[in-house]
Scaffold this active site. Sequence first.
Site, PDB file in Angstrom:
ATOM      1  N   LYS A  10      27.342   9.367  24.632  1.00 40.84           N
ATOM      2  CA  LYS A  10      26.294   9.622  25.626  1.00 40.84           C
ATOM      3  C   LYS A  10      25.131  10.394  24.981  1.00 40.84           C
ATOM      4  O   LYS A  10      25.261  10.904  23.859  1.00 40.84           O
ATOM      5  CB  LYS A  10      26.910  10.395  26.802  1.00 40.84           C
ATOM      6  CG  LYS A  10      28.016   9.599  27.528  1.00 40.84           C
ATOM      7  CD  LYS A  10      28.549  10.347  28.749  1.00 40.84           C
ATOM      8  CE  LYS A  10      29.656   9.541  29.425  1.00 40.84           C
ATOM      9  NZ  LYS A  10      30.124  10.174  30.696  1.00 40.84           N
ATOM     10  N   TYR A  50      28.433   2.341  36.498  1.00 40.74           N
ATOM     11  CA  TYR A  50      28.960   3.476  37.258  1.00 40.74           C
ATOM     12  C   TYR A  50      29.027   3.175  38.758  1.00 40.74           C
ATOM     13  O   TYR A  50      28.893   4.079  39.572  1.00 40.74           O
ATOM     14  CB  TYR A  50      28.141   4.732  36.967  1.00 40.74           C
ATOM     15  CG  TYR A  50      28.487   5.358  35.626  1.00 40.74           C
ATOM     16  CD1 TYR A  50      29.818   5.688  35.323  1.00 40.74           C
ATOM     17  CD2 TYR A  50      27.515   5.633  34.683  1.00 40.74           C
ATOM     18  CE1 TYR A  50      30.149   6.258  34.100  1.00 40.74           C
ATOM     19  CE2 TYR A  50      27.847   6.210  33.456  1.00 40.74           C
ATOM     20  CZ  TYR A  50      29.169   6.521  33.181  1.00 40.74           C
ATOM     21  OH  TYR A  50      29.505   7.093  31.967  1.00 40.74           O
ATOM     22  N   ASN A 115      29.473  15.072  29.134  1.00 35.40           N
ATOM     23  CA  ASN A 115      30.797  15.099  28.505  1.00 35.40           C
ATOM     24  C   ASN A 115      30.896  14.189  27.275  1.00 35.40           C
ATOM     25  O   ASN A 115      31.960  13.694  26.923  1.00 35.40           O
ATOM     26  CB  ASN A 115      31.891  14.816  29.540  1.00 35.40           C
ATOM     27  CG  ASN A 115      31.736  13.464  30.206  1.00 35.40           C
ATOM     28  OD1 ASN A 115      30.811  12.703  29.893  1.00 35.40           O
ATOM     29  ND2 ASN A 115      32.630  13.147  31.116  1.00 35.40           N
ATOM     30  N   HIS A 118      31.926   8.170  26.680  1.00 37.58           N
ATOM     31  CA  HIS A 118      32.597   7.338  27.680  1.00 37.58           C
ATOM     32  C   HIS A 118      33.621   6.462  26.976  1.00 37.58           C
ATOM     33  O   HIS A 118      33.367   5.977  25.877  1.00 37.58           O
ATOM     34  CB  HIS A 118      31.580   6.423  28.392  1.00 37.58           C
ATOM     35  CG  HIS A 118      32.236   5.255  29.062  1.00 37.58           C
ATOM     36  ND1 HIS A 118      32.892   5.365  30.269  1.00 37.58           N
ATOM     37  CD2 HIS A 118      32.404   3.967  28.666  1.00 37.58           C
ATOM     38  CE1 HIS A 118      33.403   4.178  30.589  1.00 37.58           C
ATOM     39  NE2 HIS A 118      33.119   3.316  29.636  1.00 37.58           N
ATOM     40  N   GLU A 129      33.083  -4.282  30.080  1.00 38.11           N
ATOM     41  CA  GLU A 129      32.051  -3.374  29.568  1.00 38.11           C
ATOM     42  C   GLU A 129      31.485  -3.866  28.230  1.00 38.11           C
ATOM     43  O   GLU A 129      30.288  -3.727  27.961  1.00 38.11           O
ATOM     44  CB  GLU A 129      32.630  -1.952  29.449  1.00 38.11           C
ATOM     45  CG  GLU A 129      32.929  -1.381  30.839  1.00 38.11           C
ATOM     46  CD  GLU A 129      33.649  -0.033  30.837  1.00 38.11           C
ATOM     47  OE1 GLU A 129      33.866   0.555  29.754  1.00 38.11           O
ATOM     48  OE2 GLU A 129      33.993   0.446  31.938  1.00 38.11           O
TER      49      GLU A 129
END
Length: 142
Positions: A10, A50, A115, A118, A129
């Site tokens: 991220k 998401y 965080n 992913h 994905e």
Amino acid sequence: MKQYTYIMVKPDGVEAGLVREIAKRIKDAGLEIVQFDVQKLTGEVLDEHYAHVKDRDFYPEMKAFMLSNFVVPMIVYGENAVAKMRELMGPTNSNEAAPGTIRGDYGDKEVINKNVIHGADSPENAIIEIERFFKIKLEQPK
Ligand code: ATP
Ligand code: MG
């Protein structure tokens, strides 16, 4: 059983210069990065990715964060790759992630969505994905 998983560093991970460290941890876990990319995401692709948290109150802030800088999508392959990567990452909330996990070592302890990384949560979602971010239709090995 060898399988593919989808991983994405991220914007906070990219900004902190963690791509090389994360790649090393993946390799040391016996997994292989078979492809990677550097992408600036669109709101459209994020809303799709998401969809399961799109209606949560934290989503607008998280979306702005995910659009704030480049991400590094990766296709990772190897024995139990999905579960192994989730283990390397640690739980969603970096506060609850043990030292030695990527989120435990580098995640923001106050802002949950920062965080670092992913990882797909199932072999089926990994395939979806990978197609979403790489435009490649893979199949998990039988
Ligand atoms: P990811 O899908 O990013 O690998 P995950 O599978 O551990 O993480 P999900 O439940 O799929 O967690 O949530 C997706 C993302 O939404 C999380 O990585 C995090 O960035 C954000 N998120 C989830 N729960 C919260 C929360 N309570 N507050 C803020 N952000 C959250
Ligand atoms: Mg998830």
